[in-house]
Design a protein around this motif. Sequence first.
Motif, PDB file in Angstrom:
ATOM      1  N   HIS A 340      14.645 -12.333  -5.626  1.00 21.87           N
ATOM      2  CA  HIS A 340      15.075 -11.958  -6.975  1.00 21.87           C
ATOM      3  C   HIS A 340      16.362 -12.686  -7.379  1.00 21.87           C
ATOM      4  O   HIS A 340      16.946 -12.394  -8.419  1.00 21.87           O
ATOM      5  CB  HIS A 340      15.284 -10.435  -7.052  1.00 21.87           C
ATOM      6  N   ILE A 341      16.785 -13.634  -6.542  1.00 17.28           N
ATOM      7  CA  ILE A 341      18.086 -14.281  -6.767  1.00 17.28           C
ATOM      8  C   ILE A 341      17.910 -15.719  -7.281  1.00 17.28           C
ATOM      9  O   ILE A 341      17.158 -16.504  -6.703  1.00 17.28           O
ATOM     10  CB  ILE A 341      18.904 -14.312  -5.457  1.00 17.28           C
ATOM     11  N   ALA A 342      18.643 -16.024  -8.377  1.00 16.66           N
ATOM     12  CA  ALA A 342      18.680 -17.418  -8.850  1.00 16.66           C
ATOM     13  C   ALA A 342      19.958 -18.024  -8.295  1.00 16.66           C
ATOM     14  O   ALA A 342      21.042 -17.482  -8.484  1.00 16.66           O
ATOM     15  CB  ALA A 342      18.691 -17.478 -10.366  1.00 16.66           C
ATOM     16  N   PRO A 352      34.118 -23.274 -16.196  1.00 15.80           N
ATOM     17  CA  PRO A 352      34.680 -22.393 -17.229  1.00 15.80           C
ATOM     18  C   PRO A 352      33.609 -21.563 -17.952  1.00 15.80           C
ATOM     19  O   PRO A 352      33.919 -20.562 -18.588  1.00 15.80           O
ATOM     20  CB  PRO A 352      35.348 -23.368 -18.206  1.00 15.80           C
ATOM     21  N   TYR A 353      32.358 -21.995 -17.885  1.00 13.53           N
ATOM     22  CA  TYR A 353      31.281 -21.299 -18.613  1.00 13.53           C
ATOM     23  C   TYR A 353      30.300 -20.622 -17.661  1.00 13.53           C
ATOM     24  O   TYR A 353      29.200 -20.264 -18.045  1.00 13.53           O
ATOM     25  CB  TYR A 353      30.520 -22.307 -19.494  1.00 13.53           C
ATOM     26  N   LYS A 354      30.708 -20.474 -16.391  1.00 10.05           N
ATOM     27  CA  LYS A 354      29.754 -20.039 -15.357  1.00 10.05           C
ATOM     28  C   LYS A 354      29.112 -18.679 -15.671  1.00 10.05           C
ATOM     29  O   LYS A 354      27.904 -18.511 -15.487  1.00 10.05           O
ATOM     30  CB  LYS A 354      30.414 -20.036 -13.976  1.00 10.05           C
ATOM     31  N   ASN A 355      29.924 -17.721 -16.188  1.00  7.20           N
ATOM     32  CA  ASN A 355      29.345 -16.389 -16.439  1.00  7.20           C
ATOM     33  C   ASN A 355      28.337 -16.433 -17.577  1.00  7.20           C
ATOM     34  O   ASN A 355      27.301 -15.767 -17.541  1.00  7.20           O
ATOM     35  CB  ASN A 355      30.438 -15.384 -16.779  1.00  7.20           C
ATOM     36  N   MET A 356      28.668 -17.231 -18.566  1.00  8.29           N
ATOM     37  CA  MET A 356      27.780 -17.347 -19.717  1.00  8.29           C
ATOM     38  C   MET A 356      26.455 -18.018 -19.301  1.00  8.29           C
ATOM     39  O   MET A 356      25.372 -17.556 -19.660  1.00  8.29           O
ATOM     40  CB  MET A 356      28.483 -18.217 -20.750  1.00  8.29           C
ATOM     41  N   ILE A 357      26.573 -19.080 -18.519  1.00  3.43           N
ATOM     42  CA  ILE A 357      25.374 -19.794 -18.049  1.00  3.43           C
ATOM     43  C   ILE A 357      24.517 -18.834 -17.236  1.00  3.43           C
ATOM     44  O   ILE A 357      23.301 -18.734 -17.427  1.00  3.43           O
ATOM     45  CB  ILE A 357      25.766 -21.028 -17.190  1.00  3.43           C
ATOM     46  N   ALA A 358      25.182 -18.085 -16.351  1.00  2.00           N
ATOM     47  CA  ALA A 358      24.451 -17.158 -15.482  1.00  2.00           C
ATOM     48  C   ALA A 358      23.740 -16.088 -16.311  1.00  2.00           C
ATOM     49  O   ALA A 358      22.598 -15.718 -16.027  1.00  2.00           O
ATOM     50  CB  ALA A 358      25.409 -16.505 -14.492  1.00  2.00           C
ATOM     51  N   PRO A 367      11.813 -10.252 -15.692  1.00  2.00           N
ATOM     52  CA  PRO A 367      12.474  -9.374 -14.731  1.00  2.00           C
ATOM     53  C   PRO A 367      12.472  -9.951 -13.321  1.00  2.00           C
ATOM     54  O   PRO A 367      12.980  -9.332 -12.419  1.00  2.00           O
ATOM     55  CB  PRO A 367      11.607  -8.116 -14.791  1.00  2.00           C
ATOM     56  N   LYS A 368      11.911 -11.157 -13.152  1.00  2.00           N
ATOM     57  CA  LYS A 368      11.807 -11.712 -11.796  1.00  2.00           C
ATOM     58  C   LYS A 368      13.201 -11.906 -11.196  1.00  2.00           C
ATOM     59  O   LYS A 368      13.434 -11.568 -10.040  1.00  2.00           O
ATOM     60  CB  LYS A 368      11.052 -13.045 -11.866  1.00  2.00           C
ATOM     61  N   ILE A 369      14.098 -12.477 -11.974  1.00  2.00           N
ATOM     62  CA  ILE A 369      15.462 -12.716 -11.489  1.00  2.00           C
ATOM     63  C   ILE A 369      16.333 -11.511 -11.831  1.00  2.00           C
ATOM     64  O   ILE A 369      16.381 -11.075 -12.976  1.00  2.00           O
ATOM     65  CB  ILE A 369      16.053 -13.986 -12.153  1.00  2.00           C
ATOM     66  N   LYS A 370      17.014 -10.993 -10.811  1.00  2.00           N
ATOM     67  CA  LYS A 370      17.889  -9.833 -11.051  1.00  2.00           C
ATOM     68  C   LYS A 370      19.349 -10.162 -10.729  1.00  2.00           C
ATOM     69  O   LYS A 370      20.249  -9.415 -11.100  1.00  2.00           O
ATOM     70  CB  LYS A 370      17.434  -8.650 -10.197  1.00  2.00           C
ATOM     71  N   GLY A 393      24.086  -9.966 -13.082  1.00  2.00           N
ATOM     72  CA  GLY A 393      23.049  -9.097 -12.508  1.00  2.00           C
ATOM     73  C   GLY A 393      23.592  -8.230 -11.387  1.00  2.00           C
ATOM     74  O   GLY A 393      24.804  -8.075 -11.239  1.00  2.00           O
ATOM     75  N   ASN A 394      22.677  -7.673 -10.600  1.00  2.00           N
ATOM     76  CA  ASN A 394      23.142  -6.788  -9.523  1.00  2.00           C
ATOM     77  C   ASN A 394      23.677  -7.595  -8.347  1.00  2.00           C
ATOM     78  O   ASN A 394      23.394  -8.781  -8.207  1.00  2.00           O
ATOM     79  CB  ASN A 394      22.045  -5.781  -9.132  1.00  2.00           C
ATOM     80  N   HIS A 395      24.486  -6.937  -7.531  1.00  2.66           N
ATOM     81  CA  HIS A 395      25.241  -7.679  -6.518  1.00  2.66           C
ATOM     82  C   HIS A 395      24.552  -7.743  -5.170  1.00  2.66           C
ATOM     83  O   HIS A 395      25.165  -8.127  -4.182  1.00  2.66           O
ATOM     84  CB  HIS A 395      26.652  -7.087  -6.394  1.00  2.66           C
ATOM     85  N   SER A 396      23.288  -7.372  -5.108  1.00  2.00           N
ATOM     86  CA  SER A 396      22.621  -7.372  -3.809  1.00  2.00           C
ATOM     87  C   SER A 396      22.109  -8.765  -3.463  1.00  2.00           C
ATOM     88  O   SER A 396      21.348  -9.369  -4.225  1.00  2.00           O
ATOM     89  CB  SER A 396      21.462  -6.377  -3.848  1.00  2.00           C
ATOM     90  N   LEU A 397      22.504  -9.254  -2.299  1.00  2.00           N
ATOM     91  CA  LEU A 397      22.036 -10.573  -1.865  1.00  2.00           C
ATOM     92  C   LEU A 397      20.905 -10.451  -0.851  1.00  2.00           C
ATOM     93  O   LEU A 397      20.443 -11.441  -0.299  1.00  2.00           O
ATOM     94  CB  LEU A 397      23.202 -11.375  -1.261  1.00  2.00           C
ATOM     95  N   ALA A 398      20.514  -9.209  -0.570  1.00  2.00           N
ATOM     96  CA  ALA A 398      19.369  -8.997   0.328  1.00  2.00           C
ATOM     97  C   ALA A 398      18.115  -8.974  -0.525  1.00  2.00           C
ATOM     98  O   ALA A 398      18.029  -8.248  -1.526  1.00  2.00           O
ATOM     99  CB  ALA A 398      19.531  -7.681   1.066  1.00  2.00           C
ATOM    100  N   THR A 399      17.158  -9.787  -0.144  1.00  2.00           N
ATOM    101  CA  THR A 399      15.957  -9.899  -0.978  1.00  2.00           C
ATOM    102  C   THR A 399      14.730 -10.149  -0.110  1.00  2.00           C
ATOM    103  O   THR A 399      14.847 -10.251   1.115  1.00  2.00           O
ATOM    104  CB  THR A 399      16.146 -11.036  -2.027  1.00  2.00           C
ATOM    105  N   MET A 400      13.595 -10.213  -0.746  1.00  3.82           N
ATOM    106  CA  MET A 400      12.377 -10.504   0.015  1.00  3.82           C
ATOM    107  C   MET A 400      11.733 -11.772  -0.568  1.00  3.82           C
ATOM    108  O   MET A 400      11.589 -11.905  -1.776  1.00  3.82           O
ATOM    109  CB  MET A 400      11.391  -9.360  -0.081  1.00  3.82           C
ATOM    110  N   VAL A 401      11.358 -12.679   0.320  1.00  2.00           N
ATOM    111  CA  VAL A 401      10.757 -13.943  -0.111  1.00  2.00           C
ATOM    112  C   VAL A 401       9.341 -13.997   0.447  1.00  2.00           C
ATOM    113  O   VAL A 401       9.106 -13.580   1.585  1.00  2.00           O
ATOM    114  CB  VAL A 401      11.542 -15.144   0.467  1.00  2.00           C
ATOM    115  N   ILE A 402       8.434 -14.521  -0.354  1.00  3.34           N
ATOM    116  CA  ILE A 402       7.076 -14.743   0.154  1.00  3.34           C
ATOM    117  C   ILE A 402       6.883 -16.250   0.274  1.00  3.34           C
ATOM    118  O   ILE A 402       7.088 -16.985  -0.703  1.00  3.34           O
ATOM    119  CB  ILE A 402       6.026 -14.117  -0.770  1.00  3.34           C
TER     120      ILE A 402
END
Length: 605
Positions: A340-342, A352-358, A367-370, A393-402
């Motif tokens: 779920h992480i980009a 300088p624009y990192k938050n806006m880009i994100a 909803p794929k990217i959280k 988005g949310n701060h969880s870096l634990a995710t599941m990959v297929i």
Amino acid sequence: MVTKLVFRFHPPLFVIFTANRILRKRLLTKYSLIRSSSTKSSTINLSINRDYCYGPSLDKGKKPYQFSHQQDELSQVSSVFIDDGEEDTLFDKERFSRVYDIAAIRVPAEDCFALENQLRGHLLNWPRIRNIARVSGDEMEDGFKMMLGEKVPEGDEDKNFDALNRRIYGKTEGDGETLSPVLYRDKLVKSFNTRGFVKFRNLAKISRPKKNKKMVIEGDEFDREKRIGKNGISVVEVVGDRDNDGDDMTGLLGDEFKGGRWRGSTRLLLLDEQYANKDVRELPEAIKVLFSGDGKHRRSCELVKCRLTLFYNYWQMNDILEALLPNGIIVPTAFEIVGHIAHLNLRDEHLPYKNMIAQVVLDKHKPKIKTVVNKIESIQNDYRTMQLEVLAGNHSLATMVIENGFRFHVDIGKVYWNSRLATERQRLVNRFTNADIVCDVFSGVGPLAIAAAKKVKHVYANDLNPSAMEYLERNCVLNKLERKITVYNMDGRRFIDAIFTSQKTRCITQVVMNLPNDAAEFLDAFRGIFKNRPRATGIPMPMINVYGFSKAEDPEFDFHQRIRTALLEFAIEVEMHRVRVVAPGKWMLCASFVLPESVAYANQS
Ligand SMILES: C[S@@+](CC[C@H](N)C(=O)[O-])C[C@H]1O[C@@H](n2cnc3c(N)ncnc32)[C@H](O)[C@@H]1O
């Protein structure tokens, strides 16, 4: 003769700097070539007229709202945002709403698909916009339509409504006595059930409060919800509609095209943008015939003016970023997705624009990217983990990959993961057979070990990172392969020694060493691994698959040299495979070779 190309932009088309923008404009714009004869050198003026740009664009269309503050230029928005963690404060999404005037034909719902076919080529052909639109409040139940009748003689329109009133209320205006309360209640019982009106489901819907939707009724917020509609992408409204704006479309159609209003559900067939604000006489024959005297659809088709509004949700990530970032900054388009992480890899100029880009990345891939993260530093530690900063988005870096049909739990803050190696892992697994015993020296959370375990007899997997080992154990269970994998947590060199000298482990046939920076330097661990065994036992020599990077002009030769040096053996036949370019001029390679007996039985390490 010198030929010079000069681009001349018609105002108000503004100059566009980024490569992306220029490319897009090139594709969308018609060029007119004017050869100037006034100068000695021949000059071709490439004149780009904005009126010819086909399709929706943020440069076209009108902004629906006037903003109170003066910094109206989209390029300036970035400099005024306040990052307090709330997504809406980064930039104003309403600034991306654009209104386009278009023409449409209002047709009976049942004729809509036939007419759509008939008018093919003349209908609006914009990405993600359907050329058939519903007219809000113009939906009619079949029963209701039957009661009204299709054709009403002039002056008799009210008769049908009287009949309808009598059916519902038992009487209509001027019918004499009102019904007794008992009879009236009896009538109501027949007209309602527990959910509302029996016969008029739409009326029932209107009168019932919405089930799960939070009602936002205060001021602007309510207006916005209503405006944006269900999908939040676009909305079509009829302007100058007959109900609000006089009796007919004579103004637009001319007297000869005056037609009767269709009684029943209608649809709008949106016409190509070039027909906006055109008189019916200027339209092509295929459309005109619908309004002419003998046409089959005479009296049931109406030409109407419409307003098509496209909202923030309509635009692609590139459109939004191009508008938000100052001119001259390359729009970041590529990022890696892990569950779920980009995972962005922003350049310094983007910071300088990192938050806006994100935020835009998040909005456009919901909803794929959280979660959207950016790499802070290049990978430098032993565990090959990345320093990441969560930007949106949310701060969880634990995710599941297929990957290749297997599921992997990973925490990209604690363990190594690279989805770009999926193909390479699959290539390697395809070379294994069901008789193989595999030893993965730097296994990470097990993408190769688990895929291999499905196919081969057994896998011994090792990693120095305790977190990687925890995740590997979990992933073995998750993929129901825990019986085919034995997990170790030790240094690679010690692991090679332990696994090859232990009497308990089976005879290894394949070794995988994926630590491209240093793996070649671990090869010396194979020197003398069988020195305590008699050669006569005929143990098969394992195939070593080792990864490495090379920036050399001849990367294969360079990597081969490193392998020879580490093994102290010069006659090795190696099969080289170029995996991918990891940086300009830097290759990742995989070398596969059978461990020479001279190395395995060497007396000295
Ligand atoms: C490039 S990653 C490859 C992981 C896995 N093979 C994959 O494709 O995802 C290298 C792994 O080697 C591990 N590692 C680094 N140094 C090591 C060492 N000396 N001994 C064993 N493992 C090590 C790191 O923790 C990391 O998980």
